[in-house]
Scaffold this motif. Structure first.
Motif, PDB file in Angstrom:
ATOM      1  N   UNK A   1       0.823  -1.211   0.000  1.00  0.00           N
ATOM      2  CA  UNK A   1       0.000   0.000   0.000  1.00  0.00           C
ATOM      3  C   UNK A   1       0.858   1.262   0.000  1.00  0.00           C
ATOM      4  N   UNK A   2       1.896   1.288   0.834  1.00  0.00           N
ATOM      5  CA  UNK A   2       2.760   2.470   0.901  1.00  0.00           C
ATOM      6  C   UNK A   2       3.504   2.674  -0.420  1.00  0.00           C
ATOM      7  N   UNK A   3       4.002   1.593  -0.976  1.00  0.00           N
ATOM      8  CA  UNK A   3       4.691   1.691  -2.267  1.00  0.00           C
ATOM      9  C   UNK A   3       3.725   2.158  -3.346  1.00  0.00           C
ATOM     10  N   UNK A   4       2.521   1.635  -3.319  1.00  0.00           N
ATOM     11  CA  UNK A   4       1.508   2.036  -4.302  1.00  0.00           C
ATOM     12  C   UNK A   4       1.153   3.510  -4.167  1.00  0.00           C
ATOM     13  N   UNK A   5       1.036   3.978  -2.938  1.00  0.00           N
ATOM     14  CA  UNK A   5       0.718   5.393  -2.738  1.00  0.00           C
ATOM     15  C   UNK A   5       1.864   6.263  -3.233  1.00  0.00           C
ATOM     16  N   UNK A   6       3.082   5.867  -2.960  1.00  0.00           N
ATOM     17  CA  UNK A   6       4.240   6.611  -3.462  1.00  0.00           C
ATOM     18  C   UNK A   6       4.174   6.716  -4.986  1.00  0.00           C
ATOM     19  N   UNK A   7       3.922   5.609  -5.648  1.00  0.00           N
ATOM     20  CA  UNK A   7       3.850   5.597  -7.115  1.00  0.00           C
ATOM     21  C   UNK A   7       2.695   6.474  -7.596  1.00  0.00           C
TER      22      UNK A   7
ATOM     23  N   UNK B   1       2.130  16.136   7.305  1.00  0.00           N
ATOM     24  CA  UNK B   1       1.630  15.623   8.573  1.00  0.00           C
ATOM     25  C   UNK B   1       0.624  14.525   8.242  1.00  0.00           C
ATOM     26  N   UNK B   2       0.373  13.670   9.195  1.00  0.00           N
ATOM     27  CA  UNK B   2      -0.538  12.552   8.948  1.00  0.00           C
ATOM     28  C   UNK B   2      -1.674  12.620   9.955  1.00  0.00           C
ATOM     29  N   UNK B   3      -2.902  12.503   9.522  1.00  0.00           N
ATOM     30  CA  UNK B   3      -3.305  12.393   8.122  1.00  0.00           C
ATOM     31  C   UNK B   3      -3.213  13.753   7.437  1.00  0.00           C
ATOM     32  N   UNK B   4      -2.828  13.749   6.169  1.00  0.00           N
ATOM     33  CA  UNK B   4      -2.732  15.028   5.466  1.00  0.00           C
ATOM     34  C   UNK B   4      -4.118  15.632   5.257  1.00  0.00           C
ATOM     35  N   UNK B   5      -4.185  16.942   5.312  1.00  0.00           N
ATOM     36  CA  UNK B   5      -5.447  17.629   5.023  1.00  0.00           C
ATOM     37  C   UNK B   5      -5.836  17.340   3.577  1.00  0.00           C
ATOM     38  N   UNK B   6      -7.121  17.336   3.311  1.00  0.00           N
ATOM     39  CA  UNK B   6      -7.639  16.944   1.995  1.00  0.00           C
ATOM     40  C   UNK B   6      -7.024  17.735   0.844  1.00  0.00           C
ATOM     41  N   UNK B   7      -6.795  19.018   1.052  1.00  0.00           N
ATOM     42  CA  UNK B   7      -6.278  19.844  -0.044  1.00  0.00           C
ATOM     43  C   UNK B   7      -4.791  20.170   0.098  1.00  0.00           C
TER      44      UNK B   7
ATOM     45  N   UNK C   1       2.772   5.441   6.925  1.00  0.00           N
ATOM     46  CA  UNK C   1       4.004   4.662   6.739  1.00  0.00           C
ATOM     47  C   UNK C   1       5.038   5.467   5.954  1.00  0.00           C
ATOM     48  N   UNK C   2       4.593   6.137   4.905  1.00  0.00           N
ATOM     49  CA  UNK C   2       5.517   6.962   4.120  1.00  0.00           C
ATOM     50  C   UNK C   2       6.075   8.109   4.961  1.00  0.00           C
ATOM     51  N   UNK C   3       5.235   8.716   5.768  1.00  0.00           N
ATOM     52  CA  UNK C   3       5.693   9.819   6.625  1.00  0.00           C
ATOM     53  C   UNK C   3       6.679   9.313   7.676  1.00  0.00           C
ATOM     54  N   UNK C   4       6.382   8.170   8.249  1.00  0.00           N
ATOM     55  CA  UNK C   4       7.254   7.594   9.280  1.00  0.00           C
ATOM     56  C   UNK C   4       8.652   7.302   8.734  1.00  0.00           C
ATOM     57  N   UNK C   5       8.728   6.934   7.475  1.00  0.00           N
ATOM     58  CA  UNK C   5      10.018   6.607   6.857  1.00  0.00           C
ATOM     59  C   UNK C   5      10.686   7.823   6.222  1.00  0.00           C
ATOM     60  N   UNK C   6      10.082   9.003   6.388  1.00  0.00           N
ATOM     61  CA  UNK C   6      10.679  10.227   5.870  1.00  0.00           C
ATOM     62  C   UNK C   6      10.479  10.433   4.381  1.00  0.00           C
TER      63      UNK C   6
END
Length: 81
Positions: free
Chosen positions: A13-19, A63-69, A53-58
């Motif tokens: 999921x984290x890799x997919x979100x990054x992509x 910030x998490x959760x990111x604001x919608x916009x 997960x992406x935020x935790x790994x830098x």
């Protein structure tokens, strides 16, 4: 997109979100959650978990959760852990 993402052994999921973020970043214009969640194949909770997960790994600078916009910003790979 930096192929180093695959060396980090992140969740699918984290890799997919990054992509997904990289695929929808145009120049300096970054996508946001509001535009990406409709494209996301999983649940909103999975999106938020992947972002955390992406935020935790830098990788994700937001910030998490990111604001919608809030633009989702990816850090340079030398900052990843």
């Amino acid at each position: 997109m930096d192929r180093a993402i695959f060396d980090l052994k992140l969740s699918v999921e984290a890799t997919s979100l990054y992509i997904l973020i990289c695929a929808h970043t145009v120049g300096v214009e970054a996508p946001n959650s509001e535009t990406l969640i409709p494209l996301w194949n999983g649940s909103r909770e999975q999106f938020q978990s992947a972002a955390a997960e992406l935020a935790q790994r830098g990788i994700l600078l937001n910030s998490v959760p990111p604001a919608a916009t809030e633009p989702l910003r990816i850090a340079s790979s030398h900052c990843w852990s």
